[in-house]
Each structure stands twice: as structure tokens, then as C-alpha cells.
Design a protein around this motif. Structure first.
Motif, PDB file in Angstrom:
ATOM      1  N   ARG A 128      52.984  41.894  54.684  1.00  0.00           N
ATOM      2  CA  ARG A 128      52.635  41.491  56.186  1.00  0.00           C
ATOM      3  C   ARG A 128      50.967  41.708  56.402  1.00  0.00           C
ATOM      4  O   ARG A 128      50.514  42.711  56.040  1.00  0.00           O
ATOM      5  CB  ARG A 128      53.222  42.735  57.065  1.00  0.00           C
ATOM      6  CG  ARG A 128      52.910  42.492  58.496  1.00  0.00           C
ATOM      7  CD  ARG A 128      53.570  43.458  59.438  1.00  0.00           C
ATOM      8  NE  ARG A 128      52.775  44.520  59.714  1.00  0.00           N
ATOM      9  CZ  ARG A 128      51.821  44.651  60.604  1.00  0.00           C
ATOM     10  NH1 ARG A 128      51.822  43.603  61.405  1.00  0.00           N
ATOM     11  NH2 ARG A 128      51.241  45.826  60.734  1.00  0.00           N
ATOM     12  N   TYR A 130      47.385  41.712  58.157  1.00  0.00           N
ATOM     13  CA  TYR A 130      47.316  41.986  59.590  1.00  0.00           C
ATOM     14  C   TYR A 130      46.671  40.798  60.508  1.00  0.00           C
ATOM     15  O   TYR A 130      46.715  40.808  61.619  1.00  0.00           O
ATOM     16  CB  TYR A 130      46.080  43.142  59.393  1.00  0.00           C
ATOM     17  CG  TYR A 130      46.782  44.390  58.794  1.00  0.00           C
ATOM     18  CD1 TYR A 130      48.082  44.726  58.850  1.00  0.00           C
ATOM     19  CD2 TYR A 130      45.774  45.108  57.761  1.00  0.00           C
ATOM     20  CE1 TYR A 130      48.539  45.837  58.276  1.00  0.00           C
ATOM     21  CE2 TYR A 130      46.435  46.059  57.242  1.00  0.00           C
ATOM     22  CZ  TYR A 130      47.701  46.515  57.292  1.00  0.00           C
ATOM     23  OH  TYR A 130      48.153  47.752  56.819  1.00  0.00           O
ATOM     24  N   GLY A 156      52.757  45.976  69.321  1.00  0.00           N
ATOM     25  CA  GLY A 156      52.210  46.984  69.243  1.00  0.00           C
ATOM     26  C   GLY A 156      51.767  47.531  67.946  1.00  0.00           C
ATOM     27  O   GLY A 156      51.669  46.926  66.999  1.00  0.00           O
ATOM     28  N   VAL A 273      47.907  57.454  67.309  1.00  0.00           N
ATOM     29  CA  VAL A 273      49.113  57.630  68.047  1.00  0.00           C
ATOM     30  C   VAL A 273      49.575  59.044  68.305  1.00  0.00           C
ATOM     31  O   VAL A 273      50.508  59.292  69.061  1.00  0.00           O
ATOM     32  CB  VAL A 273      50.068  56.781  67.809  1.00  0.00           C
ATOM     33  CG1 VAL A 273      49.818  55.265  67.889  1.00  0.00           C
ATOM     34  CG2 VAL A 273      50.681  57.122  66.519  1.00  0.00           C
TER      35      VAL A 273
HETATM   36  C1  LIG Z   1      52.973  52.956  67.932  1.00  0.00           C
HETATM   37  C2  LIG Z   1      52.702  52.220  66.558  1.00  0.00           C
HETATM   38  C3  LIG Z   1      52.536  52.511  65.553  1.00  0.00           C
HETATM   39  C4  LIG Z   1      52.320  51.525  64.259  1.00  0.00           C
HETATM   40  N1  LIG Z   1      51.760  52.100  63.050  1.00  0.00           N
HETATM   41  C5  LIG Z   1      51.783  51.039  62.146  1.00  0.00           C
HETATM   42  C6  LIG Z   1      51.306  51.524  60.744  1.00  0.00           C
HETATM   43  O1  LIG Z   1      50.978  52.832  60.580  1.00  0.00           O
HETATM   44  N2  LIG Z   1      51.134  50.698  59.953  1.00  0.00           N
HETATM   45  C7  LIG Z   1      51.450  49.463  59.961  1.00  0.00           C
HETATM   46  O2  LIG Z   1      51.789  48.628  59.151  1.00  0.00           O
HETATM   47  N3  LIG Z   1      51.869  49.046  61.239  1.00  0.00           N
HETATM   48  C8  LIG Z   1      52.135  49.719  62.341  1.00  0.00           C
HETATM   49  N4  LIG Z   1      52.557  49.327  63.537  1.00  0.00           N
HETATM   50  C9  LIG Z   1      52.703  47.916  63.649  1.00  0.00           C
HETATM   51  C10 LIG Z   1      54.329  47.800  63.234  1.00  0.00           C
HETATM   52  O3  LIG Z   1      54.666  48.065  62.042  1.00  0.00           O
HETATM   53  C11 LIG Z   1      54.814  46.343  63.748  1.00  0.00           C
HETATM   54  O4  LIG Z   1      53.934  45.373  63.264  1.00  0.00           O
HETATM   55  C12 LIG Z   1      54.723  46.113  65.246  1.00  0.00           C
HETATM   56  O5  LIG Z   1      55.311  47.226  66.010  1.00  0.00           O
HETATM   57  C13 LIG Z   1      55.665  44.634  65.515  1.00  0.00           C
HETATM   58  O6  LIG Z   1      55.442  44.634  66.850  1.00  0.00           O
HETATM   59  P1  LIG Z   1      56.295  45.145  68.106  1.00  0.00           P
HETATM   60  O7  LIG Z   1      55.692  46.387  68.174  1.00  0.00           O
HETATM   61  O8  LIG Z   1      55.987  44.017  69.042  1.00  0.00           O
HETATM   62  O9  LIG Z   1      57.659  44.953  67.738  1.00  0.00           O
HETATM   63  C14 LIG Z   1      52.564  50.232  64.536  1.00  0.00           C
HETATM   64  C15 LIG Z   1      53.122  49.875  65.948  1.00  0.00           C
HETATM   65  C16 LIG Z   1      53.261  50.730  66.837  1.00  0.00           C
HETATM   66  C17 LIG Z   1      53.943  50.171  68.285  1.00  0.00           C
END
Ligand SMILES: Cc1cc2nc3c(=O)[nH]c(=O)nc-3n(C[C@H](O)[C@H](O)[C@H](O)COP(=O)(O)O)c2cc1C
Length: 314
Positions: A128, A130, A156, A273
Motif C-alpha cells: 500500500r 501512501y 481516513g 488518534v
Molecule cells: C483512525 C485511523 C487510523 C489509521 N492508522 C493507520 C496506521 O497506523 N497505519 C496505516 O498504514 N494506515 C492507517 N490508517 C489508514 C487505513 O489503514 C486505511 O488506509 C484507510 O482507513 C482506508 O480508508 P477508509 O478509512 O476510507 O476505509 C488509519 C485510518 C484511520 C481511520
């Protein structure tokens, strides 16, 4: 109904629960795996504070999830930018492999050494970026990725700075590679899943929606706040970070608009968070959720949510 994603993930459904740092612990991960998706640990899974020793808790969490499910579970390896030290990801990889983890969600720019080690033991590598681009996706394939996650700006968490939405990112990446692509960013109900498949994805990667499920450790008051909020309550507080509004986030958004380049760093200094989403201190930190949060209005069990999202795959 199986497809290339379910074959690779050894799951009933082509669904990955995305890692969400402190909020994705053994209970959630195991519930997703039992419901037929791939449950994924985020960094700091199961921890409550930075004072706790991270590696030991990670190992306990893996064992706890393994005791609750025979389904597929994954660990996240968050990579630093190329050229920087990857020793933390390296340690997470080694300890996870020793405990039998065979699925890795690798976030960031592809790193040859880490990719080689995952592939050498026959583990599955889900890549994945960024800031996903077709060139980087092709590079991930060259280095051995089994699946690619195409993430749009709607998501998110830490959001892509290029600002491209899910609707345009998914088909670009799907056209660039021949391995299966999962769509991420803003998928909160079956309509999002159907749109993702229509755009060329073969599966979905869902984060925010799982925050408001019965098994999620998101603070109850924060779940309520997410259910009551809409996209109009989101503020851009840094180039790569949104949050629901509170006084501290309003101040950060104001500073960001005025040109302050350090606001992302400031969200990290506030604990990311953890304060508001894990501990429910709504005034003290960021509440990160995707731009489709209007659709998050109930708190189902994980099994109910997965059944709703995956209703076309039975
Ligand atoms: C509260 C929160 C914390 C997240 N923390 C991480 C993280 O620590 N590492 C990471 O690779 N992605 C993190 N993400 C991204 C998610 O892995 C993912 O890419 C994303 O939630 C997908 O989109 P969506 O929220 O619209 O479903 C986080 C997302 C959210 C909502």
C-alpha cells in the motif's frame, strides 16, 4: 464466490480490514477473520499508552487473535521513506514470522530488502503506497507484491498528499498492473464495494467503517460522535491529515491555512488518534475518519458489517 483476492488471502471474502493504529487490536482482527475477511493489526495494537513495551504487547496480541480464529490475519509493516532506517519494520517482521503470521500489509515506498524477506519465506505481501501512482505500483509488482491497495484521498488516517480521489486512483492502478488491486478510501457500505468493483478493483480495503462496530475498541463516546457527524464537520489540519472538529483541531486548521508546515507533527505530539479515539478525550486530539462518514450511522457487529458489505459475494 471466490476470486483472485480470496484465493491469495485464503478468505471467504475479498475484504481486508485496514490497520488503524491503536484501534485495531486482537478482538477486532479476530472478529474480521471469523467473519470471512483478512483482519489486520495496526501499529500499537492492544496498547493503551506509550509507556507500555510495544513488542511484547504485539506478540501477546497476535497469540490472542490466533486463539480466537483460524482465519487469515495480517501484520502491518510501516516503512520509512527509502534511504531511512527500516529496523523497526524489520523487527516487527521477524517477530511476526516467528509467531506464524503469513500476511503482511506493507505501507510506504517499496523497500527491496523487506520485500525480499517476506517473499523468501513464501508469505503474502500486500503493498500500500501512501501516494499511489502507476509507476510505484509497477515497481511493487517487480519486487514481488501479491496484491496492491489503491488508496484515494477520501480515506481516513494519513491521507495521500497528491489529493487524487478513490474514483480516479483505483482504475489508474488497476490498469497499470496485472495482479489484483483492492480499492481503499471512503468505502462504508455495499454501494462503495460495488463502485470499487466497477472501477476494476477485485477487493476492498476498509478502515473507518470498522471503527464503529461492536468489537472495535474505539471509545464509546467517540463512536457516538462519528455517528452524529457529517463530512462538513471535517477539517484539513495538515496536508495529509483530516480530523473532526474540536477547539484544538480548529486551531491547527487555522495555522495550517496560514502556512504553518508543522501541523502534522503537532498532531503527533498531541498523541495522534490515541487521546480522542482510544481514550474518548474528545477535546484533546484528532478524530480521523473518511469523508463518507455520513454513511456511518449504526454500530453493527463485525459479522453484520461484513455480511452487508459482502452481500454480492455469496
Ligand atoms: C483512525 C485511523 C487510523 C489509521 N492508522 C493507520 C496506521 O497506523 N497505519 C496505516 O498504514 N494506515 C492507517 N490508517 C489508514 C487505513 O489503514 C486505511 O488506509 C484507510 O482507513 C482506508 O480508508 P477508509 O478509512 O476510507 O476505509 C488509519 C485510518 C484511520 C481511520
Amino acid at each position: 464466490m471466490h476470486n483472485r483476492v480470496t484465493d491469495i488471502l485464503q478468505t471467504k471474502y475479498p475484504l481486508i480490514q485496514a490497520p488503524m493504529n491503536w484501534l485495531t487490536d486482537a478482538r477486532l482482527v479476530a472478529a474480521v477473520a471469523n467473519a470471512g475477511g483478512l483482519g489486520t493489526f495496526g501499529p500499537n495494537a492492544g496498547r493503551d499508552s506509550l509507556a507500555q513495551e510495544g513488542m511484547q504487547i504485539m506478540e501477546k496480541q497476535i497469540k490472542l487473535a490466533q486463539a480466537q480464529t483460524n482465519g487469515s490475519i495480517a501484520m502491518t509493516l510501516g516503512l520509512n521513506p527509502q534511504g531511512e532506517d527500516q529496523s523497526y519494520a524489520q523487527r516487527v517482521l521477524e517477530r511476526s514470522l516467528a509467531l506464524g503470521i503469513r500476511f503482511f500489509l506493507v505501507g510506504g515506498e517499496p523497500d527491496e530488502a523487506i520485500y525480499r524477506q517476506v517473499k523468501a519465506v513464501g508469505a503474502i505481501l500486500i503493498a500500500r503506497s501512501y501516494n499511489p501512482t502507476p509507476d510505484e505500483a509497477r515497481r511493487q509488482v517487480e519486487l514481488g507484491a501479491d496484491l496492491i491497495v489503491a488508496t484515494g484521498y477520501d480515506e481516513g488516517g494519513v491521507i495521500p498528499t497528491h489529493g487524487n480521489g478513490t474514483f480516479t486512483t483505483v482504475p489508474r492502478i488497476a490498469d497499470a498492473v496485472s495482479i489484483p488491486v483492492l480499492a481503499a478510501g471512503g468505502i462504508n457500505d455495499v454501494r462503495g464495494v460495488r463502485a470499487a468493483m466497477a472501477l476494476g478493483a477485485e477487493g476492498v480495503f476498509v478502515g473507518s467503517r470498522f471503527l464503529v462496530t461492536q468489537e472495535a475498541r474505539t471509545a464509546p463516546v467517540t463512536k457516538q460522535k462519528i455517528m452524529k457527524s457529517t463530512a462538513e464537520d471535517l477539517l484539513l489540519v495538515a496536508p495529509n491529515q483530516r480530523s473532526l472538529s474540536n477547539e484544538r483541531m480548529k486551531e491547527l486548521a487555522r495555522r495550517f491555512k496560514a502556512g504553518d508546515q508543522t501541523t502534522f507533527h503537532q498532531t503527533r505530539e498531541m498523541g495522534g488518534v490515541r487521546p480522542a479515539m482510544l481514550h474518548g478525550k474528545l477535546k484533546e486530539g484528532e478524530i480521523s475518519v473518511n469523508t463518507g462518514l455520513d454513511l456511518i450511522q449504526t454500530e453493527p457487529t463485525v459479522a453484520e458489517l461484513v455480511a452487508e458489505l459482502m452481500q454480492d459475494f455469496n
